[in-house]
Design a protein around this motif. Structure first.
Motif, mmCIF file in Angstrom:
data_model
loop_
_atom_site.group_PDB
_atom_site.id
_atom_site.type_symbol
_atom_site.label_atom_id
_atom_site.label_comp_id
_atom_site.label_asym_id
_atom_site.label_seq_id
_atom_site.Cartn_x
_atom_site.Cartn_y
_atom_site.Cartn_z
ATOM 1 N N HIS A 265 0.821 -1.136 0.220
ATOM 2 C CA HIS A 265 0.057 0.101 0.111
ATOM 3 C C HIS A 265 0.977 1.145 -0.027
ATOM 4 O O HIS A 265 1.893 1.474 0.424
ATOM 5 C CB HIS A 265 -1.100 -0.022 1.085
ATOM 6 N N SER A 302 4.408 0.681 1.946
ATOM 7 C CA SER A 302 4.391 -0.635 2.436
ATOM 8 C C SER A 302 4.924 -1.547 1.506
ATOM 9 O O SER A 302 4.945 -1.639 0.266
ATOM 10 C CB SER A 302 3.018 -0.998 2.926
ATOM 11 N N HIS A 318 5.509 -7.900 6.166
ATOM 12 C CA HIS A 318 4.767 -7.085 5.865
ATOM 13 C C HIS A 318 5.581 -5.715 6.597
ATOM 14 O O HIS A 318 5.713 -5.836 7.752
ATOM 15 C CB HIS A 318 3.454 -7.042 6.367
ATOM 16 N N ASP A 320 5.709 -1.531 7.148
ATOM 17 C CA ASP A 320 5.322 -0.159 6.826
ATOM 18 C C ASP A 320 6.131 0.882 7.149
ATOM 19 O O ASP A 320 7.200 0.601 8.219
ATOM 20 C CB ASP A 320 4.007 -0.015 7.880
HETATM 21 FE FE FE2 Z 1 0.605 -1.920 6.249
#
Ligand code: FE2
Length: 347
Positions: A265, A302, A318, A320
């Motif tokens: 994202h 991300s 994952h 961020d």
């Molecule tokens: Fe995220």
């Protein structure tokens, strides 16, 4: 500072009011052994005061043998709901689930939302929650920005540190997070206050420089020196720099999954009650660092999965990464200039 029971209950009262919890509705509170007892107690009292029928569901944690830290976002994929048909049925039969455990990116969560149940995630400590009680104004501001992002086809991000990256967008939906769930089937996270979409598959190219002082999550570190990511055709192809780059490379390699390097994202923070510096004041195990994800004017990108938005990638890795001081251009409109949100762009 410590939070009183009264203050925490009042915060939940407001969040449940914004989430339109009504008398006679079913509220399920999902929790685990790590759930903050004050948050759980206050959520229960507040839901009962709203006249709801309240059920607490406690599930045992999983994934400890696979993750390399205690962070709740360190390892995604299977959740304590996987295969637990009893709990899934209960949650699907609820009007709203207060997730004080942390479900994320799981097929079970999608299934529950598809049934019309709302889910509100809240796992930050009480003092973060009371500082960041959401407002209708937060919602309106994020929605205004989303109208621009929804129709855009490119996002271009630059920074004085050397970031210059272009994302093709439009294949995936725009997702708004503002901290409450006023519609059936909606998921949100308290605290938040940001929006994002996902880069088209293969549609990310350029250089991303994580500057000194920018934050890696779930590491919850401020990097001490620049880390340079070369991105082409949707994947990070190299990670160069000093010790922070070495640590990041090894962290990602440990998942043994090429999908970990995919762009995920991309969006920007719009929450004035969240701060870049908050993480510097915290024991890293006390927070999942939502301040870092939401602080106003960040560019948050991300790496890893995109199944949250209907994509195929569901890697357990994952990251961020919120960057400061960026200029974010959506098609021909600058929405963040030098780390400042340009509200006029959304009028
Ligand atoms: Fe995220």
């Amino acid at each position: 500072m410590p939070v009183s029971d009264h203050q925490m209950i009042s915060a939940w009262d407001e969040v449940l009011r914004l989430s339109q919890v009504q008398a006679g509705q079913t509220v399920s509170i999902l929790c685990g052994p790590h759930t903050d007892p004050l948050t759980l107690r206050a959520a229960t009292i507040s839901a009962q005061r709203a006249g709801a029928i309240v059920t607490k569901i406690e599930l045992p944690p999983i994934n400890a043998e696979k993750a390399t830290s205690r962070d709740l976002l360190n390892y995604l994929g299977e959740t304590p709901l996987t295969g637990n048909t009893a709990a899934i049925s209960a949650l699907k039969n609820s009007d709203i689930v207060l997730d004080l455990m942390l479900l994320l990116f799981s097929p079970e969560q999608m299934d529950i939302l598809d049934s019309g149940t709302k889910i509100l995630l809240a796992v930050e400590p009480p003092e973060v929650l009371v500082r960041t009680v959401p407002t209708e104004a937060d919602r309106q501001r994020v929605l205004a920005a989303s109208r621009l992002l929804k129709r855009a086809r490119t996002m271009h991000v630059t920074s004085p540190a050397g970031t210059d990256v272009t994302f093709k967008i439009g294949e995936f939906p725009t997702i708004c997070e503002y901290g409450f769930v006023e519609e059936p089937g909606r998921w949100d996270h308290w605290p938040s206050g940001f929006l994002f979409t996902f880069a088209n598959e293969g549609g990310s190219d350029g250089t991303i420089v994580i500057d000194r002082g920018d934050i890696l999550l779930p590491q919850k570190n401020y990097v001490s020196d620049k880390v340079t990511l070369k991105v082409s055709e949707g994947f990070v192809r190299s990670i160069e720099g000093g010790i922070d780059a070495d640590l990041l490379r090894e962290f990602m390699a440990a998942y043994k999954d090429p999908e970990a390097y995919a762009m995920s994202h991309i969006g920007w923070g719009m929450q004035p009650r969240c701060y870049w510096h908050t993480l510097s004041l915290y024991d890293r195990e006390r927070t999942i660092a939502m301040d870092a994800r939401a602080f106003e004017g960040n560019f948050l990108f991300s790496l890893g999965p995109n199944n949250e938005a209907g994509g195929k990638r569901k890697t357990a890795c994952h990251l961020d990464i919120p960057l400061r001081n960026c200029t974010v251009r959506v098609d021909d409109t600058i929405v963040v200039r030098d780390g400042k949100v340009i509200d006029e762009a959304f009028q």
